[in-house]
Design an enzyme around this catalytic site. Structure first.
Site, PDB file in Angstrom:
ATOM      1  N   SER A  81      -7.193  19.935 -30.745  1.00  0.00           N
ATOM      2  CA  SER A  81      -8.309  19.620 -30.926  1.00  0.00           C
ATOM      3  C   SER A  81      -8.931  20.867 -31.866  1.00  0.00           C
ATOM      4  CB  SER A  81      -9.101  19.673 -29.793  1.00  0.00           C
ATOM      5  OG  SER A  81      -8.881  21.081 -29.016  1.00  0.00           O
ATOM      6  N   GLY A  82      -8.416  22.010 -31.971  1.00  0.00           N
ATOM      7  CA  GLY A  82      -9.142  22.949 -32.673  1.00  0.00           C
ATOM      8  C   GLY A  82      -9.977  23.910 -31.794  1.00  0.00           C
ATOM      9  N   GLY A  83     -10.018  23.480 -30.459  1.00  0.00           N
ATOM     10  CA  GLY A  83     -10.746  24.357 -29.382  1.00  0.00           C
ATOM     11  C   GLY A  83     -10.055  25.622 -29.345  1.00  0.00           C
ATOM     12  N   HIS A 124     -19.235  40.534   0.607  1.00  0.00           N
ATOM     13  CA  HIS A 124     -18.385  39.790  -0.474  1.00  0.00           C
ATOM     14  C   HIS A 124     -18.338  40.792  -1.690  1.00  0.00           C
ATOM     15  CE1 HIS A 124     -17.878  35.517   1.023  1.00  0.00           C
ATOM     16  NE2 HIS A 124     -19.176  35.856   1.450  1.00  0.00           N
ATOM     17  N   CYS A 144     -15.043  38.244   4.651  1.00  0.00           N
ATOM     18  CA  CYS A 144     -16.246  37.449   5.193  1.00  0.00           C
ATOM     19  C   CYS A 144     -15.331  36.304   6.251  1.00  0.00           C
ATOM     20  CB  CYS A 144     -17.054  36.778   4.165  1.00  0.00           C
ATOM     21  SG  CYS A 144     -18.503  35.745   4.965  1.00  0.00           S
ATOM     22  N   TYR A 145     -15.368  35.291   6.022  1.00  0.00           N
ATOM     23  CA  TYR A 145     -14.595  34.301   6.965  1.00  0.00           C
ATOM     24  C   TYR A 145     -13.083  34.909   7.317  1.00  0.00           C
ATOM     25  CZ  TYR A 145     -12.415  30.081   8.720  1.00  0.00           C
ATOM     26  OH  TYR A 145     -11.770  29.050   9.460  1.00  0.00           O
ATOM     27  N   ASP A 197      -8.338  26.878 -26.766  1.00  0.00           N
ATOM     28  CA  ASP A 197      -7.339  26.639 -26.024  1.00  0.00           C
ATOM     29  C   ASP A 197      -6.223  26.216 -26.662  1.00  0.00           C
ATOM     30  OD1 ASP A 197      -8.778  27.417 -23.862  1.00  0.00           O
ATOM     31  OD2 ASP A 197      -9.111  25.573 -23.100  1.00  0.00           O
ATOM     32  N   GLU A 233     -16.473  40.583  -3.932  1.00  0.00           N
ATOM     33  CA  GLU A 233     -16.054  40.075  -5.257  1.00  0.00           C
ATOM     34  C   GLU A 233     -17.291  39.658  -6.295  1.00  0.00           C
ATOM     35  OE1 GLU A 233     -15.869  38.820  -2.415  1.00  0.00           O
ATOM     36  OE2 GLU A 233     -16.036  36.671  -2.384  1.00  0.00           O
ATOM     37  N   LYS A 286     -10.122  31.425 -18.810  1.00  0.00           N
ATOM     38  CA  LYS A 286     -10.600  31.329 -20.291  1.00  0.00           C
ATOM     39  C   LYS A 286     -10.416  32.627 -20.990  1.00  0.00           C
ATOM     40  CE  LYS A 286     -12.607  28.129 -23.256  1.00  0.00           C
ATOM     41  NZ  LYS A 286     -12.044  26.667 -23.342  1.00  0.00           N
ATOM     42  N   GLY A 326     -14.989  31.269   3.323  1.00  0.00           N
ATOM     43  CA  GLY A 326     -15.121  29.828   3.633  1.00  0.00           C
ATOM     44  C   GLY A 326     -16.315  29.275   4.359  1.00  0.00           C
TER      45      GLY A 326
END
Ligand code: XMP
Length: 511
Positions: A220-222, A166, A79-80, A224, A168, A367, A52
């Site tokens: 929409s056809g995207g 970190h 970290c924080y 998702d 990650e 995603k 943070g």
């Protein structure tokens, strides 16, 4: 579902921690730092305290309930998070003489399970100013770096750990192993997150929630909404799903045909052609935000009409949306008010108006996880691996007024762009590619004639999540092929340029 609860203290990397944990096969959820103890107890097999931007000793710094450390649940502070546990449990944290930012090398002070399989010659990534000066009682330091005497700390009972670096971020090359050792060796979790199981969970939940009802889907056809359509079809069968596709006239070449082609199996598919309405409303509008607002509102109005008409014929109780986890986190966390950079358009607001119950099966997914679900469901590759395309479509890629003939021009350019990238194998290596039609004209020469035509900019970016990006170092041969085809095949374009901006400070779309 129980798993690793990450308490968010405002780090820009919180979501990244969660991704890494899920990649390791453990379920993980983010909660605000001040989530009620009861909720944490109910959900956590292990807890991670995120990084943070604050200093723990500041008056308004976010702190956690001291009781968390007495729950008997394994805890990892990052970290924080490390500084916080030190401070809350009675150790001393103070400003370091200098900021430690970038690579550092760990030196082990004692053996520990957290080091299993880790090559200490590889760097860890630091990004902090404050320093732990003395540990709380019951803790020991187990690794240091040149700059940090307490780079890894641990409670005597080996249940609470703190990392100053970190794990990650990709720059900590062995970072995932530190997380793996904590989750599976220290906290003793079993793998409980894989997409095949989760797909079964999703289908079960949808069936259970919808029972014998029907579902409306804004298609929409995207990536998702397409994946969602396939999921609903598996869970409920095609007869109970009503996909609605609105043709705004601002979409890619062949989009309506693609929708018919891929979603024709839904007998209730509704395709509404409304390009006239959109073009009329966009007449003389040049301001990007105004364009977005007009398109968003027009879309919702049309969708509402269609929904109401359908509701008159069939019992439709649910509205399905492809909302993803990052949107959920953004709206749910107690962060400062985020600035609106661009108003993204979606169908939010509809459920209240029309009395729908919401169905958001992807609300816990990223995603790439939706893509994994999609591939298990057999969603065609062309849909699953398409580049993102904004809701307002070509309207935000046409600087100045959006007129039908300008959209047609851009659609041709966009088609060439897709073709060249797909033929050369570059499409799948790029996060997003787009073409923009500028408002300025430029002089050219065709045969012996002077021309004075529009300028087109090409943009290709690499990105992980669209929040930041760099431009793609695309070979000149591809640029040259693109320029040749666009200038030869699209009338009214006199010049092609390549956008070499990063985000920030630029954005991906031009408007
Ligand atoms: P920017 O331009 O903000 O874009 O850097 C980040 C990503 O979001 C997409 N984008 C949108 N998507 N509705 C959408 O559904 C929108 O209004 C919208 N605006 C931008 C953009 O294409 C990129 O992938």
């Amino acid at each position: 579902m129980k798993g690793v609860v990450i308490l968010d203290f405002g780090s820009q990397y919180t979501q990244l921690i969660q991704r890494r944990i899920r990649e390791l096969g453990a379920y993980s959820e983010i909660l605000p730092y001040n989530a009620p103890l009861e909720e944490i107890k109910e959900k956590a097999l292990a807890i991670v305290l995120s990084g943070g931007p604050d200093n723990v000793y500041n008056e308004n710094a976010p702190l956690c309930d001291r009781e968390i450390f007495n729950l008997g649940i394994p805890i990892l502070g990052i970290c924080y998070g490390l500084q916080l546990m030190t401070y809350v449990l009675g150790g001393d944290v103070a400003k370091g003489e200098r900021m430690e930012y970038g690579p550092a090398y760990l030196v082990k002070d004692t053996d520990d399970v957290i080091f299993e399989g880790i090559d200490l010659k590889k760097p860890v990534w630091m990004s902090h100013k404050d320093k732990v000066r003395s540990l709380p009682s019951g803790f020991i330091g187990i690794a240091h770096t040149e700059n940090s005497p307490y780079a890894i700390i641990r409670s005597y009972d080996a249940r609470i750990y703190g990392l100053q670096f970190h794990p990650e971020v990709v720059h900590t090359e062995e970072g995932k192993k530190f997380l793996r050792n904590f989750i599976f060796k220290v906290a003793g979790l079993k793998k409980n997150w894989d997409m095949e199981n989760y797909l079964e969970v999703l289908k079960f939940e949808i069936k259970n929630k919808v029972r014998d009802g029907n579902v409306l889907l804004a298609l929409s056809g995207g990536v998702d909404s397409s994946t969602l359509a396939f999921l609903l079809k598996e869970a409920l069968g095609e007869k109970r799903v009503y996909p609605v596709f609105i043709d705004t006239g601002l979409l890619k070449y062949g989009q309506v045909e693609r929708i018919k082609n891929y979603f024709g199996m839904f007998g209730n598919l509704v395709i509404v052609e409304k390009s006239d309405v959109f073009f009329k409303k966009l007449e003389k509008v040049v301001d990007p935000e105004e364009k977005r607002k007009i398109i968003g509102k027009t879309f919702i109005d049309i969708f509402t009409d269609v929904a109401e008409e359908l509701k008159g014929k069939v019992k439709l109780e649910f509205l399905a949306q492809g909302t993803l986890y990052p949107d959920v986190i953004e709206s749910g966390m107690q962060r400062g008010p985020a600035k609106t950079i661009k108003s993204h358009h979606n169908v939010g607001g509809l459920p209240e108006k029309l009395g729908f119950k919401l169905l958001e099966p992807f609300r816990l997914l990223f995603k790439d996880e939706v893509r994994q679900i999609g591939s298990l469901l057999g969603v065609p590759r062309e849909l699953l691996w398409q580049h993102p395309f904004p809701g307002p479509g070509f309207a935000v890629r046409i600087i100045g007024e959006v007129r039908r003939e300008r959209v047609e021009k851009l659609r041709k350019i966009d088609k060439i762009l897709d073709e060249v990238l797909k033929e050369s194998g570059w499409y799948d290596r790029i996060w997003q590619a787009l073409a923009v039609l500028l408002s300025d004209k430029s002089v050219g020469v065709r045969g012996d004639e002077r021309s004075y035509d529009e300028v087109c900019a090409l943009r290709m970016v690499e990105s992980e999540d669209g929040m930041t990006c760099d431009f793609v170092r695309i070979p000149y041969s591809i640029l040259s092929e693109l320029s040749r085809r666009i200038l030869n095949e699209v009338e009214g374009v006199s010049r092609v340029v390549y956008d070499i901006s990063t985000k920030p400070p630029a954005t991906i779309e031009w408007e």
